[in-house]
Design a protein around this motif. Structure first.
Motif, PDB file in Angstrom:
ATOM      1  N   LYS A 182     104.611  19.534 -58.053  1.00 48.27           N
ATOM      2  CA  LYS A 182     105.853  19.674 -57.276  1.00 48.27           C
ATOM      3  C   LYS A 182     106.739  18.423 -57.429  1.00 48.27           C
ATOM      4  O   LYS A 182     107.951  18.537 -57.658  1.00 48.27           O
ATOM      5  CB  LYS A 182     105.487  19.893 -55.800  1.00 48.27           C
ATOM      6  CG  LYS A 182     106.637  20.420 -54.980  1.00 48.27           C
ATOM      7  CD  LYS A 182     106.242  20.574 -53.532  1.00 48.27           C
ATOM      8  CE  LYS A 182     107.480  20.799 -52.698  1.00 48.27           C
ATOM      9  NZ  LYS A 182     107.194  20.680 -51.274  1.00 48.27           N
TER      10      LYS A 182
ATOM     11  N   LEU B   5     108.268  18.293 -60.984  1.00 47.69           N
ATOM     12  CA  LEU B   5     109.380  19.233 -61.162  1.00 47.69           C
ATOM     13  C   LEU B   5     110.648  18.647 -60.538  1.00 47.69           C
ATOM     14  O   LEU B   5     111.743  18.772 -61.087  1.00 47.69           O
ATOM     15  CB  LEU B   5     109.057  20.594 -60.526  1.00 47.69           C
ATOM     16  CG  LEU B   5     107.955  21.413 -61.200  1.00 47.69           C
ATOM     17  CD1 LEU B   5     107.679  22.683 -60.413  1.00 47.69           C
ATOM     18  CD2 LEU B   5     108.328  21.781 -62.638  1.00 47.69           C
ATOM     19  N   LYS B   6     110.469  17.977 -59.418  1.00 46.33           N
ATOM     20  CA  LYS B   6     111.593  17.356 -58.721  1.00 46.33           C
ATOM     21  C   LYS B   6     112.141  16.190 -59.561  1.00 46.33           C
ATOM     22  O   LYS B   6     113.349  16.065 -59.756  1.00 46.33           O
ATOM     23  CB  LYS B   6     111.124  16.861 -57.349  1.00 46.33           C
ATOM     24  CG  LYS B   6     112.232  16.781 -56.332  1.00 46.33           C
ATOM     25  CD  LYS B   6     111.681  16.450 -54.978  1.00 46.33           C
ATOM     26  CE  LYS B   6     112.795  15.893 -54.121  1.00 46.33           C
ATOM     27  NZ  LYS B   6     112.271  15.330 -52.882  1.00 46.33           N
TER      28      LYS B   6
ATOM     29  N   ARG C   5     114.082  17.222 -62.423  1.00 42.67           N
ATOM     30  CA  ARG C   5     115.222  18.046 -61.955  1.00 42.67           C
ATOM     31  C   ARG C   5     115.117  19.487 -62.442  1.00 42.67           C
ATOM     32  O   ARG C   5     116.124  20.112 -62.799  1.00 42.67           O
ATOM     33  CB  ARG C   5     116.552  17.415 -62.383  1.00 42.67           C
ATOM     34  CG  ARG C   5     116.705  16.097 -61.678  1.00 42.67           C
ATOM     35  CD  ARG C   5     118.086  15.533 -61.791  1.00 42.67           C
ATOM     36  NE  ARG C   5     118.035  14.174 -61.250  1.00 42.67           N
ATOM     37  CZ  ARG C   5     118.841  13.208 -61.586  1.00 42.67           C
ATOM     38  NH1 ARG C   5     119.812  13.443 -62.430  1.00 42.67           N
ATOM     39  NH2 ARG C   5     118.726  12.032 -61.047  1.00 42.67           N
ATOM     40  N   TYR C   6     113.894  20.004 -62.492  1.00 43.02           N
ATOM     41  CA  TYR C   6     113.693  21.415 -62.768  1.00 43.02           C
ATOM     42  C   TYR C   6     113.774  22.137 -61.430  1.00 43.02           C
ATOM     43  O   TYR C   6     112.790  22.239 -60.705  1.00 43.02           O
ATOM     44  CB  TYR C   6     112.326  21.659 -63.413  1.00 43.02           C
ATOM     45  CG  TYR C   6     112.188  21.147 -64.822  1.00 43.02           C
ATOM     46  CD1 TYR C   6     113.307  20.996 -65.644  1.00 43.02           C
ATOM     47  CD2 TYR C   6     110.955  20.846 -65.365  1.00 43.02           C
ATOM     48  CE1 TYR C   6     113.183  20.545 -66.949  1.00 43.02           C
ATOM     49  CE2 TYR C   6     110.814  20.397 -66.671  1.00 43.02           C
ATOM     50  CZ  TYR C   6     111.937  20.239 -67.457  1.00 43.02           C
ATOM     51  OH  TYR C   6     111.798  19.804 -68.746  1.00 43.02           O
ATOM     52  N   THR C   7     114.957  22.568 -61.116  1.00 43.66           N
ATOM     53  CA  THR C   7     115.182  23.128 -59.777  1.00 43.66           C
ATOM     54  C   THR C   7     115.074  24.653 -59.743  1.00 43.66           C
ATOM     55  O   THR C   7     115.268  25.253 -58.708  1.00 43.66           O
ATOM     56  CB  THR C   7     116.574  22.719 -59.257  1.00 43.66           C
ATOM     57  OG1 THR C   7     117.520  23.090 -60.253  1.00 43.66           O
ATOM     58  CG2 THR C   7     116.646  21.225 -59.013  1.00 43.66           C
TER      59      THR C   7
ATOM     60  N   PRO D  53     113.863  28.222 -59.204  1.00 44.69           N
ATOM     61  CA  PRO D  53     112.884  28.621 -58.195  1.00 44.69           C
ATOM     62  C   PRO D  53     111.605  29.201 -58.776  1.00 44.69           C
ATOM     63  O   PRO D  53     110.563  29.142 -58.156  1.00 44.69           O
ATOM     64  CB  PRO D  53     113.627  29.676 -57.375  1.00 44.69           C
ATOM     65  CG  PRO D  53     114.711  30.175 -58.260  1.00 44.69           C
ATOM     66  CD  PRO D  53     115.055  29.073 -59.215  1.00 44.69           C
TER      67      PRO D  53
ATOM     68  N   HIS E 292     110.908  28.571 -67.212  1.00 45.68           N
ATOM     69  CA  HIS E 292     111.374  29.288 -66.031  1.00 45.68           C
ATOM     70  C   HIS E 292     111.675  30.745 -66.334  1.00 45.68           C
ATOM     71  O   HIS E 292     112.078  31.109 -67.430  1.00 45.68           O
ATOM     72  CB  HIS E 292     112.477  28.539 -65.292  1.00 45.68           C
ATOM     73  CG  HIS E 292     113.837  28.645 -65.873  1.00 45.68           C
ATOM     74  ND1 HIS E 292     114.227  28.028 -67.023  1.00 45.68           N
ATOM     75  CD2 HIS E 292     114.914  29.298 -65.414  1.00 45.68           C
ATOM     76  CE1 HIS E 292     115.490  28.286 -67.253  1.00 45.68           C
ATOM     77  NE2 HIS E 292     115.937  29.063 -66.300  1.00 45.68           N
TER      78      HIS E 292
END
Lengths: 198, 66
Positions: B19, B22-23, B26-28, B30, B61
Motif C-alpha cells: 500500500k 503504491l502511494k 503515485r499509482y492511484t 483503484p 491496473h
C-alpha cells in the motif's frame, strides 16, 4: 499453406481446451476465433441475455436478442465448427467459487467487463489454480491507438494491455478495438498452447 | 538496497508495505494487480505485505470494458 505445420497445430489444438469467463465483446469474439482455429473444447461461462445494443461489438445476430449468450454462442459455433466440444454454464461467477468451471481447461481467458470483477477473477484463478495460464484484457474502450496495445507477462498471467485507455464508464465500446483485443487474447491462447511460433 | 517496480529501479524502503509503495509511486488507480517476484499479492493484504529488498514488483491496473 504448410500442410505439415497445419496438421501438427490442428492435432495439438484438438487436444486442448480454453475456458472463457464472460461472453460479451471479448468473450464471444475470442470463442469464435478459437472455434475457427480448431480448438478441441471450449468452456463458456456467462449469466446474461443478449440486448440490442450488444450487437455493436458482440458476435451475435438480431435473432438472438432476448436469448442467453451461452445458448446463442453454442448455436453460432455449431454452424462454424461442429467438431468443437462445448461446455456451457449459464451462471454468474460468484466470488469465492470463480475457478470452479475452469479447473480442467488448458488456458483461461478473462473476458469480463467490470474492472473490479476482472481483478477478483484474476486473483482467484491465479491463487487457486496456480499452474493455470490466465489471459486477461485491460483497456479495451475507445477506438484507434492499436499500437498502444501490448502483451504483458507476469508469470502465468498474460495481459492484453493498454494502460492509457479510459474506463468504459467514461468512453465507448466499439467493435474494431474490442474485437482486436478479443482476437489478441485468442492469439495468446494459441501461443500458450502451441509454444512460440518460430 | 533497491527494488524494481514495473522495470523502474527505485530505492528499497525498510518496512514498506504494498500500500505504501503504491502511494509512493503515485499509482492511484483503484484496481490493481500486484505481483512481487512473480507471486500475486491479494488486495486484502496490501497494507500488511512488506516489500523485500531486491524484489521485482509488477503493478498492472485493470480498466473496465469487455
Amino acid at each position: 499453406m504448410n500442410k505439415v505445420k497445419f496438421e501438427r497445430i490442428q492435432k495439438k489444438l484438438k487436444e486442448s481446451s480454453v475456458g472463457i469467463a464472460g461472453l460479451g465483446g471479448l468473450g464471444s469474439n475470442a470463442a469464435v476465433a478459437l472455434a475457427r482455429a480448431g480448438i478441441g473444447c471450449l468452456v463458456l461461462v456467462d449469466f446474461d441475455k443478449i440486448e440490442e445494443n450488444n450487437l455493436g461489438r458482440q458476435y451475435y445476430f438480431l435473432e438472438h436478442i432476448g436469448k442467453t449468450k451461452v445458448d446463442s454462442l453454442k448455436e453460432i459455433i455449431g454452424k462454424i465448427n461442429p467438431q468443437v466440444e462445448l461446455i456451457t454454464h449459464n451462471i454468474k461467477l460468484e466470488k469465492g467459487l470463480m475457478e470452479k468451471p475452469f479447473k480442467d481447461v488448458t488456458v483461461v481467458i478473462e473476458a469480463l467487463d467490470n474492472a473490479e470483477t476482472k481483478t477478483i477473477f484474476i486473483e482467484e484463478i491465479l491463487s487457486k489454480l496456480p499452474n493455470k495460464p490466465v489471459i486477461a484484457a485491460s483497456g479495451v474502450a475507445g477506438y484507434g491507438h492499436s499500437d498502444r496495445i501490448t502483451t504483458k507477462r507476469l508469470g502465468n498471467l498474460y495481459m492484453c494491455y493498454d494502460g492509457k485507455a479510459k474506463s468504459s464508464d467514461d468512453d465507448v465500446l466499439i467493435a474494431p478495438r474490442v474485437s482486436l483485443m478479443a482476437n489478441w487474447e485468442a492469439n495468446l491462447a494459441l501461443e500458450i498452447i502451441l509454444g512460440e511460433d518460430k | 538496497m533497491s527494488i524494481e517496480v514495473n522495470s523502474k529501479v527505485v530505492d528499497w524502503v525498510e518496512n514498506e508495505t504494498v500500500k505504501d509503495l503504491l502511494k509512493r509511486m503515485r499509482y492511484t488507480f483503484p484496481l490493481v494487480v500486484v505481483k512481487i517476484n512473480d507471486k500475486v499479492v491479494p488486495r486484502k493484504d496490501f497494507s500488511e505485505v512488506k516489500i523485500p529488498d531486491n524484489s521485482k514488483v509488477a503493478v498492472i491496473h485493470m480498466i473496465s470494458g469487455g
